[in-house]
Design a protein around this motif. Sequence first.
Motif, short mmCIF file in Angstrom:
data_model
loop_
_atom_site.label_atom_id
_atom_site.label_comp_id
_atom_site.label_asym_id
_atom_site.label_seq_id
_atom_site.Cartn_x
_atom_site.Cartn_y
_atom_site.Cartn_z
N ASP A 1 66.48 25.60 31.48
CA ASP A 1 65.68 24.44 31.10
C ASP A 1 64.28 24.88 30.67
O ASP A 1 63.79 25.93 31.09
N PRO A 2 63.62 24.05 29.84
CA PRO A 2 62.26 24.39 29.41
C PRO A 2 61.33 24.60 30.61
O PRO A 2 61.34 23.83 31.57
N ARG B 1 54.68 27.15 25.13
CA ARG B 1 54.79 27.76 23.80
C ARG B 1 53.40 28.16 23.29
O ARG B 1 53.22 29.26 22.76
N ALA B 2 52.41 27.28 23.49
CA ALA B 2 51.04 27.59 23.08
C ALA B 2 50.50 28.77 23.87
O ALA B 2 49.81 29.65 23.32
N LYS C 1 68.89 28.53 18.56
CA LYS C 1 68.57 27.81 19.79
C LYS C 1 67.06 27.81 19.98
O LYS C 1 66.34 28.64 19.39
N LYS C 2 66.60 26.89 20.77
CA LYS C 2 65.17 26.77 21.04
C LYS C 2 64.76 27.67 22.20
O LYS C 2 65.56 27.95 23.10
N LEU C 3 63.51 28.10 22.17
CA LEU C 3 62.97 28.82 23.32
C LEU C 3 62.90 27.88 24.52
O LEU C 3 62.56 26.70 24.36
N PRO C 4 63.18 28.37 25.72
CA PRO C 4 63.16 27.50 26.91
C PRO C 4 61.73 27.26 27.39
O PRO C 4 61.35 27.62 28.52
N LEU C 5 60.92 26.62 26.52
CA LEU C 5 59.49 26.42 26.81
C LEU C 5 59.09 25.00 26.48
O LEU C 5 59.57 24.44 25.47
N LEU D 1 62.60 35.72 26.71
CA LEU D 1 62.80 34.32 27.08
C LEU D 1 64.15 33.80 26.60
O LEU D 1 64.80 33.00 27.28
N PHE D 2 64.58 34.23 25.41
CA PHE D 2 65.90 33.82 24.93
C PHE D 2 66.99 34.28 25.91
O PHE D 2 67.96 33.55 26.16
N ARG D 3 66.81 35.48 26.45
CA ARG D 3 67.81 36.00 27.38
C ARG D 3 67.83 35.21 28.69
O ARG D 3 68.87 35.07 29.34
N LEU D 4 66.65 34.71 29.09
CA LEU D 4 66.59 33.94 30.34
C LEU D 4 67.30 32.60 30.21
O LEU D 4 68.03 32.18 31.11
N GLY D 5 67.06 31.92 29.06
CA GLY D 5 67.69 30.63 28.85
C GLY D 5 67.26 29.61 29.89
O GLY D 5 66.21 29.73 30.52
#
Length: 436
Positions: A225-226, A198-199, A189-193, A219-223
Amino acid sequence: MADLFDRDEPARTPAATAPRPLADRLRPARLVEVIGQGHLLGPDGSLSAMIGAGALSSLIFWGPPGVGKTTIARLLAAETDLAFEQISAIFSGVADLRKVFEAAALRRRNGRGTLLFVDEIHRFNKAQQDGFLPHMESGAVTLVGATTENPSFELNAALLSRSQVMVLKPLDSAALSTLLDRAEALEVKKLPLDADARAALIDMAEGDGRALLNMAEQLFRLGGDPMGAAEMALRVSRRAPVYDKSGDGHFNLISALHKAVRGSDPDAALYWLRRMLNAGEDPRYLARRIIRMAVEDIGLAEPEAVKQALAAAEVYERLGSPEGELALAQAAVYLALAPKSNALYRAYGAAGEAARKSGAAAPPKHILNAPTKLMKEEGYGAGYEYDHDAEDGFSGQNYFPDGMKRGVYYLPKDRGFERELAKRLDWFAKKRSEKS
């Protein structure tokens, strides 16, 4: 590069199925998977050349945290078919070392070598460091030490002479971005960023791959929307600045601050001052160093500089933190913008060398006091001219020891107030020449 997921599934023991941090799960399985250290592991890298030649020597890995020192050591052992032993200088003592050396000696008798990885090797004292030498020389162990401190200062010369120092670099933005790509592949899965967040996350890691993956795991645990950079910064526990007030970080940053002031760059001076204060440096130490800068790098080119430095130290004592820190910033900026001269600093050193060479020479008798009749009879004070009675208030007498060539130590720069002092020196030299 091999697919990270094409690996044998470990046995499903309780230890194998226990939760593991993301950084541990992403640990490379082969040297070709290590990123950010191409100068060591690339086609022309020094470590690659050693492995290719089958001639791995003892090594010291010097670099900041989170750049792969432990991982590379473990993979080197696998690549060279050496047994891997790992100890930490923080938690290990003489008894632990003895057990490791005995096991290595037994393996050697059975025809196999040992790669001994010592984390934080600089924390071992001199006697403990000396204890490695006979086992390195006998070939029982190939030592790989890891340190975040400068080996030149922290490790024995004998140990350094038997090892090659390999400098590991902080991971650059491209390497850190690759780490995030691998993390997303592993988590599927993508990071929610968004792109800016991300930068910003990569910038927050400051070259530390482990810190980056720890923040990514949160951040993965938070999930969800970006999120943008501002929201991300609020949601992630930012890593503390890497700084040891008695180690390399301390000396590197104070060196940067001092050189920024010397280089007349007030913005850089403010940046390094804030870096040190943010990391917990004692403001009183910074106040003392700012005073030192005033007398070493400015001196008489701007006599007001040392007054500003002293005043800043006094203001800090009155106000404390954080208000008093502004006075230190004011002094740093004033010093950065002041005219620079090390003429007095050099003159003091030159006078010291002259004093060392002629330390037994007595002052000339004409400038000595003669409080007793005997001393007067011996010529003490004879011929002394009282400067206030002389024309222009200057007698031009010699004040160096008899027979010693007149020294010239103070050579003012053509900058700031020292321009005026240079004129005064020239005037006195001319008068002295006329009188002699």
